[in-house]
Scaffold this motif. Structure first.
Motif, PDB file in Angstrom:
ATOM      1  N   GLY A  50      35.370  27.175  40.292  1.00  0.00           N
ATOM      2  CA  GLY A  50      36.063  25.664  41.193  1.00  0.00           C
ATOM      3  C   GLY A  50      36.358  25.778  43.131  1.00  0.00           C
ATOM      4  N   LEU A  51      35.928  27.313  43.492  1.00  0.00           N
ATOM      5  CA  LEU A  51      35.654  27.289  44.941  1.00  0.00           C
ATOM      6  C   LEU A  51      34.730  27.010  45.266  1.00  0.00           C
ATOM      7  N   LEU A  52      33.249  27.269  44.081  1.00  0.00           N
ATOM      8  CA  LEU A  52      32.316  26.529  44.557  1.00  0.00           C
ATOM      9  C   LEU A  52      32.069  25.471  45.340  1.00  0.00           C
ATOM     10  N   ALA A  53      33.056  24.312  44.039  1.00  0.00           N
ATOM     11  CA  ALA A  53      33.469  23.074  44.098  1.00  0.00           C
ATOM     12  C   ALA A  53      33.871  22.746  45.779  1.00  0.00           C
ATOM     13  N   MET A  54      34.494  23.432  46.334  1.00  0.00           N
ATOM     14  CA  MET A  54      35.575  23.033  47.273  1.00  0.00           C
ATOM     15  C   MET A  54      34.379  22.964  48.529  1.00  0.00           C
ATOM     16  N   LEU A  55      33.947  24.305  48.051  1.00  0.00           N
ATOM     17  CA  LEU A  55      32.330  24.475  49.462  1.00  0.00           C
ATOM     18  C   LEU A  55      31.750  23.332  49.423  1.00  0.00           C
ATOM     19  N   ILE A  56      31.134  23.358  48.535  1.00  0.00           N
ATOM     20  CA  ILE A  56      30.277  21.537  48.260  1.00  0.00           C
ATOM     21  C   ILE A  56      31.628  20.780  49.522  1.00  0.00           C
ATOM     22  N   TYR A  73      23.612  25.729  50.694  1.00  0.00           N
ATOM     23  CA  TYR A  73      24.476  24.830  49.882  1.00  0.00           C
ATOM     24  C   TYR A  73      23.559  24.813  48.407  1.00  0.00           C
ATOM     25  N   ASN A  74      22.056  25.049  48.586  1.00  0.00           N
ATOM     26  CA  ASN A  74      21.194  24.923  47.303  1.00  0.00           C
ATOM     27  C   ASN A  74      21.988  26.277  46.187  1.00  0.00           C
ATOM     28  N   GLN A  75      22.564  27.205  46.690  1.00  0.00           N
ATOM     29  CA  GLN A  75      23.112  28.364  46.304  1.00  0.00           C
ATOM     30  C   GLN A  75      24.008  27.869  44.851  1.00  0.00           C
ATOM     31  N   ILE A  76      24.753  27.033  46.310  1.00  0.00           N
ATOM     32  CA  ILE A  76      26.662  26.626  45.654  1.00  0.00           C
ATOM     33  C   ILE A  76      26.543  25.340  44.383  1.00  0.00           C
ATOM     34  N   PHE A  77      25.814  24.601  44.426  1.00  0.00           N
ATOM     35  CA  PHE A  77      26.075  23.606  43.727  1.00  0.00           C
ATOM     36  C   PHE A  77      24.935  23.937  42.635  1.00  0.00           C
ATOM     37  N   THR A  78      24.132  24.834  42.403  1.00  0.00           N
ATOM     38  CA  THR A  78      23.378  25.215  41.334  1.00  0.00           C
ATOM     39  C   THR A  78      24.282  26.078  40.415  1.00  0.00           C
ATOM     40  N   HIS A  80      27.797  26.189  40.657  1.00  0.00           N
ATOM     41  CA  HIS A  80      29.196  25.757  40.808  1.00  0.00           C
ATOM     42  C   HIS A  80      28.066  25.111  38.964  1.00  0.00           C
ATOM     43  N   GLY A  81      27.207  23.503  39.131  1.00  0.00           N
ATOM     44  CA  GLY A  81      26.997  23.199  37.750  1.00  0.00           C
ATOM     45  C   GLY A  81      26.678  24.035  36.797  1.00  0.00           C
ATOM     46  N   THR A  82      25.723  25.640  37.180  1.00  0.00           N
ATOM     47  CA  THR A  82      25.180  26.219  35.960  1.00  0.00           C
ATOM     48  C   THR A  82      27.182  27.334  35.081  1.00  0.00           C
ATOM     49  N   ILE A  83      27.407  27.537  35.988  1.00  0.00           N
ATOM     50  CA  ILE A  83      29.167  28.316  35.205  1.00  0.00           C
ATOM     51  C   ILE A  83      29.827  27.471  35.159  1.00  0.00           C
ATOM     52  N   MET A  84      30.074  26.004  35.530  1.00  0.00           N
ATOM     53  CA  MET A  84      31.045  25.264  34.425  1.00  0.00           C
ATOM     54  C   MET A  84      30.984  25.061  33.718  1.00  0.00           C
ATOM     55  N   MET A  85      29.751  24.621  33.391  1.00  0.00           N
ATOM     56  CA  MET A  85      28.458  24.300  31.420  1.00  0.00           C
ATOM     57  C   MET A  85      28.017  25.853  31.175  1.00  0.00           C
ATOM     58  N   PHE A  86      27.554  26.783  31.542  1.00  0.00           N
ATOM     59  CA  PHE A  86      27.941  27.779  30.494  1.00  0.00           C
ATOM     60  C   PHE A  86      28.480  29.148  30.575  1.00  0.00           C
ATOM     61  N   LEU A  87      29.223  28.713  32.101  1.00  0.00           N
ATOM     62  CA  LEU A  87      29.975  29.975  32.077  1.00  0.00           C
ATOM     63  C   LEU A  87      31.490  29.603  31.256  1.00  0.00           C
ATOM     64  N   GLY A 137      24.051  36.788  47.494  1.00  0.00           N
ATOM     65  CA  GLY A 137      23.308  35.321  48.099  1.00  0.00           C
ATOM     66  C   GLY A 137      21.380  35.271  47.160  1.00  0.00           C
ATOM     67  N   VAL A 138      21.863  36.182  46.296  1.00  0.00           N
ATOM     68  CA  VAL A 138      20.230  35.860  45.205  1.00  0.00           C
ATOM     69  C   VAL A 138      20.690  35.118  44.587  1.00  0.00           C
ATOM     70  N   ALA A 139      21.189  33.799  44.318  1.00  0.00           N
ATOM     71  CA  ALA A 139      21.649  33.429  43.191  1.00  0.00           C
ATOM     72  C   ALA A 139      20.736  32.795  43.151  1.00  0.00           C
ATOM     73  N   PRO A 140      20.644  31.162  41.770  1.00  0.00           N
ATOM     74  CA  PRO A 140      19.763  30.130  41.031  1.00  0.00           C
ATOM     75  C   PRO A 140      20.081  29.776  42.381  1.00  0.00           C
ATOM     76  N   ASP A 141      18.648  28.916  42.775  1.00  0.00           N
ATOM     77  CA  ASP A 141      19.271  27.622  43.491  1.00  0.00           C
ATOM     78  C   ASP A 141      17.682  26.550  43.383  1.00  0.00           C
ATOM     79  N   GLY A 142      17.618  26.089  42.477  1.00  0.00           N
ATOM     80  CA  GLY A 142      16.806  24.785  41.771  1.00  0.00           C
ATOM     81  C   GLY A 142      17.505  24.091  41.284  1.00  0.00           C
ATOM     82  N   GLY A 143      19.038  23.807  41.026  1.00  0.00           N
ATOM     83  CA  GLY A 143      20.179  22.783  40.427  1.00  0.00           C
ATOM     84  C   GLY A 143      19.602  23.408  38.902  1.00  0.00           C
ATOM     85  N   TRP A 144      21.184  23.002  38.239  1.00  0.00           N
ATOM     86  CA  TRP A 144      21.195  23.351  36.973  1.00  0.00           C
ATOM     87  C   TRP A 144      20.435  23.183  35.728  1.00  0.00           C
ATOM     88  N   PHE A 145      20.048  22.351  35.842  1.00  0.00           N
ATOM     89  CA  PHE A 145      18.658  21.927  35.343  1.00  0.00           C
ATOM     90  C   PHE A 145      17.299  22.528  35.548  1.00  0.00           C
TER      91      PHE A 145
END
Ligand code: HEM
Ligand SMILES: [Cu+2]
Ligand SMILES: [Cu+2]
Lengths: 835, 204, 113
Positions: A50-56, A73-78, A80-87, A137-145
């Motif tokens: 949710g905090l990431l969503a706020m950053l978005i 930004y790419n890390q943030i939305f990736t 966000h999606g990954t956390i929400m779906m999987f975690l 700062g090395v989080a996945p950044d290629g989109g949640w899919f």
């Protein structure tokens, strides 16, 4: 046996079932404890997401915003999606399932408590790896899919994508183990007399969801493994320049990804089906129809995945299948919604806080469903795909279909967790803030999407005139956040200051309210007999009787943690299931598995063998405490009935678990074979310049070895049942597997380069898959020896070998299938092409 | 939505139909829910049959069938192989993070700016040199992915001369958001001259 | 398996739907790759003909299974097997129109791009 007083019974049971305090908490295997842990951990991840969503939303509030750059930004939305779906979503529902299922079904725990504990640690450690990456700062950044080639080595050289692939696969272990555990628990661990058609409806939802997980996750696990192989060793499964295809990734991912959406929605729908009857004060209308609808949804949702790929260039005819199926799935969903409405219409509804949140669900989810049908129509999809219209749609479905029901569920079952209820001063304002904030945030995204705003952009031009819509949307998201903050405070206040109550505060009619609240570790002091639908009970009257030991197993024996197993269809007690005591083993095994994953992450492949071996070794240690060295007479279960312990029956829970595990495994193998055929037919750069081939002799040796293993595995069982030690059968089976493994190893070592073309890579993958099955078979043979020499086997106690037999049979088939596919891969079929 | 071509226009029509239908369905369901809550007797003595059978099964099936089949027909017009003669063809190649266009009539090329004639359908052959991108001119119609190793076709038309924005729709990394291009639709009679100037390397 | 088979029947109808789906989609992909749409058989192409036959066959098989399932429903209302089989038969019966609807495109849409 005389019935002790409720207090004494409680004390005795608590002594046996409770988890030790302090560091002893790490040894917890109890479903009440683990369920709460899953829920709380998932909520923590929700907060992070949710905090990431706020950053978005902060970034998108105005055009040309320089708050964060595209890299961040790419890390943030990736994430966000990954956390929400999987975690968040999946573990949250697992937590509710683990906590509630035994209590709804009238059992004392889930079927495999240690697996649940191990699953929790995998989830926690895997999730922590992802969060650590985010902080560094090395989080996945290629989109949640994780589309390829973007996430392949040339375009994502960093560790980011590896973190996603390995971390999420690690978390997936917990999803798969939870799926198997949920299925077996529902099918076997019910109160006597509770036939399947008498189960509370949520059990049906969870049963079918768990099957969907079992069949839905393997394609993703396989795809992740292949992509990690490509990234780490250059095997070009998805590389279009070397005979791979990025579309293969998309197929495998969405084959998981679409069912995933329903895996998230269905448990929530199950919770709704429990809450609506309580507040309508009428039992669920159309129980049978609802079960039918769930089955239809479950299947249809596996036939929709290409609706995420309408724009990749697939012929229109193929698209129509998926478009039609996507529309079709709305119908069983509508049936469920109208079953709830009919329940309300038949009852005397009363508005309370959970129901208020359910109204939020109705409004938001129906809108999400309608926009879903819209984007399922190909011509419209071509316009709306990859725009904020889709972002709006998916949040209407996910937040409406999961978050709102879960908020309702939280308020509904919180009294069960805490034993306290509240006057809900903050609950209503929290609802309105979340509801209004949500709609403000996301409704406007439909418009920005239609105006052409693509998703996954951190800035947009001022000329586009999307500014004020986005600003309002961001404003809405902050209102929503305040609402969630109020919710947290409200829950905290209720936990801290709520007033105590006796039993069943909502006058619900289901079994979970017959346990003491807050729930005791053993859930029921004695197990009920259910003779009618289990949503027509009187928990307030039933509870004290059960606490007084009037049901089954209302006593303790040998310090065993006992619950009953029943026949799947008749629900008559068939066995006493003796559950494992609290132990640190799941924790250590989880740590070892985590160390293994970290080794892979940092490319310490040789070192990774150490934690890997430790993990396997620990698995063996798990089994040391199970089973028995003596045959036992049937055990008294109360009510003048008796049943054997579970290790003496034909089909104990672990037998079923193996069967279902094999089902999931079959999907994994099928996906791999599908992958090789897909590449042959569709991928660019085929046929390869040179075909890598494997000697038919070696291939035949693999098949022969596996078949010998299967046959002598069966023979070992026969030996044991006739009273002879099964040593001959086990030995020959072991030799068979060794032959298969050796042949596969030689074949792989002689293949030459695997990186030149996907043909070689796929051939390798097939052989490796076969070898993996042989290796697991070998471990099971070793396990058979271990059991024999520790005296755990007898003609009556043969389940270990019979479980092994299931695997040996399956792995013979798998080896055969892989070898056939490998043969097909070695032939040039392109001459038959007219095109 | 501000359609500027026939494909976008028909999708816009579809959208307005679906929007109206969706709004009606949403309103109707909400009313039914409200009635079920407050005045269930209005639904008759035996509401479940009416609700589940008609509301859940029959009505949605009819609406859905109508929608799906019209969408099939429209889809067939937009992306099916229509029998009309091969129109003008342009190759669009995506590469991180720019677009280049090759005009098959005379082999002219341009980067970041796409020149098309107005009032005439154009067939685009779209592919990519590296990762997946998405070729999209929002006001003209649907999008198609640029997938490395594959060539995808899409047919679009601008009704009137003018300038339109084009974007990369599929996320392709850090430059995704700046991977825009400009579309210039020229009056039909001037188009050939434009391409000639392009081929000669002059400003079009 | 006999004791648990009512559970399996629940999935029967839609499992056939899913298998039909897999086969039809695969045939479509392979047919396009290998150019079966270029072989004309009267008014339709070979590919389309095969797809139509597969669709009809899938629906027919499900229908037969649905009939068999509804014939097997035991008389005793209260028993679990009655419930299971009636749900199974209902699911299979619904899978027939679902099949025709899902694959309706084989009659009209362009087979290969
Ligand atoms: C709590 C409020 C939430 C807000 C304000 C929010 C906001 C957003 C926004 C603005 C995006 C689009 C990012 C972009 O395309 O540039 C997005 C993407 C996404 N959100 Fe949320 N979201 C929220 C909750 C959730 C929940 C609860 C879920 C799932 C259960 C979820 C799942 C996703 C997914 C899967 C994506 C796609 C990520 C991607 O494109 O890779 N979100 N969210
Ligand atoms: Cu989907
Ligand atoms: Cu791009």
């Amino acid at each position: 046996m005389s019935t002790p007083s409720p207090i004494r019974l409680h004390k005795e049971l608590s002594r046996i079932w409770d988890t030790a305090p302090g560091l002893g908490r790490l040894s917890a295997v109890n479903h009440t404890v683990l369920g709460k842990r899953f829920i709380i951990t998932a909520f923590v991840f929700f907060t992070i997401g949710g905090l990431l969503a706020m950053l978005i939303r902060a970034q998108l509030a105005t055009s040309k915003n320089a708050f964060v750059g595209p890299d961040i930004y790419n890390q943030i939305f990736t994430m966000h999606g990954t956390i929400m779906m999987f975690l968040f979503a999946i573990p949250m529902f697992e937590g509710f399932a683990i906590y509630l299922l035994p209590k709804m079904l009238g059992a004392r725990d889930m079927a495999f408590p240690r697996m649940a504990a191990y699953g929790y640690w995998c989830y926690l450690f895997g999730g922590s790896i992802l969060i650590a990456a985010l902080i560094l700062g090395v989080a996945p950044d290629g989109g949640w899919f994780m589309y390829t080639p973007l996430n392949s080595k040339p375009y994502s050289p960093g560790i980011n994508a590896d973190i996603w692939l390995l971390g999420i696969t690690f978390v997936e272990i917990s999803a798969l183990s939870a799926a198997i555990e949920i299925i077996v628990s529902i099918l076997k661990l019910r109160a006597p007399g509770m036939t399947l058609n008498h189960m509370p409806i949520m059990a049906w939802y969870l049963l079918i969801t768990a099957f969907m997980m079992l069949f839905g996750f393997p394609p993703l696990i396989l795809a992740s493994a292949l992509l990690e192989l490509e990234r780490a060793f250059g095997l070009p499964f998805f590389d279009p320049t070397r005979g791979g295809d990025s579309l293969l990734w998309q197929h495998l991912f969405w084959l998981f990804g679409h069912p995933e959406v329903y895996i998230i929605f269905l448990p929530a729908a199950g919770a709704i089906s429990m809450m609506v009857p309580t507040f309508a004060r009428h039992e669920l209308i159309g129980y049978r129809t609802v079960v039918l609808a769930i089955i239809a949804v479950a299947f249809l949702s596996f036939g929709l995945w290409v609706h995420h790929m309408f724009t990749v260039g697939i012929p229109h005819l193929a698209l129509t299948f998926f478009s039609a199926a996507s529309g079709l799935v709305a119908i069983p969903t509508a049936v469920q919604i109208f079953a709830w409405i009919a329940t309300i219409a038949n009852g005397r509804p009363k508005l309370d806080v959970p129901m208020l949140y359910l109204f939020g669900f109705f409004v938001i989810f129906i809108i999400g469903g309608l926009t879903g049908v819209m984007v399922a129509m190909v011509p419209f999809n071509l316009q709306a795909h990859d725009t904020h219209f889709v972002v709006a749609h998916l949040h209407y479905v996910l937040v409406g279909g999961f978050v709102f029901p879960m908020l309702a569920a939280a308020y509904y079952w919180l009294p069960h967790f805490t034993g306290k209820r509240s006057d809900h001063v903050l609950s209503r304002p929290a609802f309105w803030l979340i509801f209004v904030g949500f709609n403000l945030t996301f409704f406007l995204m439909h418009l920005t999407g239609l105006l052409g705003m693509p998703r996954r952009v951190s800035t947009y031009p001022l000329e586009a005139k999307w500014d004020w819509l986005n600003l309002l949307s961001s404003f809405g998201s902050f209102i929503m956040t305040i609402g969630f903050a109020l919710f947290v405070i409200d829950v905290f206040l209720q936990v801290r200051f709520g007033t105590r109550f006796r039993r069943d505060p909502w006058s619900a009619k289901t079994l979970e309210w017959a346990t003491p609240t807050p729930a005791t570790s053993y859930a029921f002091a004695s197990l009920p007999e259910i003779s009618d639908r289990a949503d027509r009970l009187e928990p307030a009257a039933l509870g004290p009787k059960l606490a007084g030991g009037e049901g089954y197993l209302g006593f303790t024996r040998n310090n065993w943690m006992e619950t009953l197993g029943v026949d799947m269809m008749t629900a008559r007690p068939t066995e006493v299931i003796v559950l494992p005591r609290p132990t640190f083993l799941p924790f250590w095994t989880g740590l070892a598995t985590g160390a293994f994953v970290l080794c892979l992450l940092f490319k310490l492949y040789w070192l990774s063998l150490v934690p890997f071996a430790i993990t396997i070794g620990l698995w063996f240690v798990w089994t040391l405490t199970t089973g028995s060295r003596t045959d036992s007479a049937p055990l008294d279960i109360g009510h003048r009935q008796s049943a054997p312990p579970h290790w003496q029956v034909e089909r104990p829970p672990s037998w079923w678990a193996m069967l279902f595990a094999i089902g999931g495994d079959a999907v994994m193998v099928t996906s791999l074979i599908f992958g090789s055929l897909f590449l042959i037919v569709v991928a660019p750069q085929w046929p390869p310049q040179t075909y890598v081939t494997v000697s038919p002799l070696l291939l035949s040796a693999m098949v022969a070895g596996a078949i010998i293993a299967a046959l002598s595995g069966r023979f070992a069982v026969k030996q044991l049942l006739s009273g002879t030690p099964p040593l001959a059968g086990l030995s020959v089976a072991g030799v068979g597997y060794l032959v298969a493994l050796t042949a596969a190893t030689i074949a792989i070592l002689n293949m030459g380069t695997l990186t030149a073309h996907a043909q070689a890579a796929m051939l390798f993958a097939l052989l490796a898959m076969a070898a993996l099955h042989a290796a697991i078979g070998l471990l099971l043979i070793a396990y058979g020896f271990l059991r024999h020499f520790s005296g755990k086997l007898s003609a009556l106690r043969s389940m270990d070998l019979r479980i092994g037999k299931l695997w040996h049979d399956a792995s013979a088939l798998v080896v055969l299938a892989c070898v056939v596919a490998a043969l097909v891969l070695q032939f040039d079929l392109s001459s038959a092409r007219l095109r | 939505m501000d359609p500027a071509g026939p494909s976008a226009a028909s999708v816009a029509t579809l959208w307005w139909i679906m929007f109206t239908g969706g709004t009606l369905i949403f309103a109707a369901t909400s009313v039914v829910l409200a009635v079920a809550w407050a005045k269930p007797r209005l639904l008759g003595a035996n509401p479940q049959r009416l609700l589940i059978l008609w509301g859940g099964l029959v009505l949605p099936s009819i609406i859905l069938a109508a929608l799906v089949f019209s969408a099939f027909a429209l889809g067939e017009r937009l992306i099916g192989a229509s029998g009309s003669p091969a129109p003008l063809r342009i190759e669009a190649v995506a590469e991180r993070w720019m677009w280049s266009f090759r005009y098959l009539i005379n082999g002219a090329v341009s980067e970041q700016v796409l020149h098309i004639p107005a009032g005439e359908p154009v067939e685009f052959a779209v592919t990519s040199e590296d990762v997946i991108h998405g070729f999209w001119i929002p006001r003209l119609g649907g999008k198609i992915d640029a997938v490395p190793g594959h060539t995808n076709m899409i047919r679009l038309q601008a009704d009137r001369p003018g300038r339109y924005g084009g974007v990369c729709a599929e996320f392709c990394g850090e430059g995704h958001e700046i991977m825009r291009f400009e579309v210039v639709a020229h009056p039909l009679q001037e188009y050939e001259a434009v391409l000639d100037r392009l081929a000669a390397g002059e400003a079009p | 398996m006999t004791r648990s088979s009512p559970l399996l029947t629940l999935a029967a109808g839609f499992t056939i739907w899913a298998s039909g789906f897999a086969v039809i989609y695969a045939v479509q992909g392979v047919g396009c790759a290998y150019g079966w749409d270029l072989i004309a058989l009267g008014p339709v192409s070979l590919l389309r003909l095969v797809l139509i036959l597969l669709t009809v066959a899938t629906a027919a098989i499900i229908y037969v299974v649905a009939r068999a399932l509804s014939g097997a429903i035991p008389g005793k209302e209260r028993e679990a097997s009655h419930f299971m089989l009636s749900v199974a038969a209902g699911a299979a019966l619904l899978a027939v129109p679902a099949t025709l609807f899902t694959f309706a495109g084989v009659f009209i849409a362009t087979a290969c791009s």
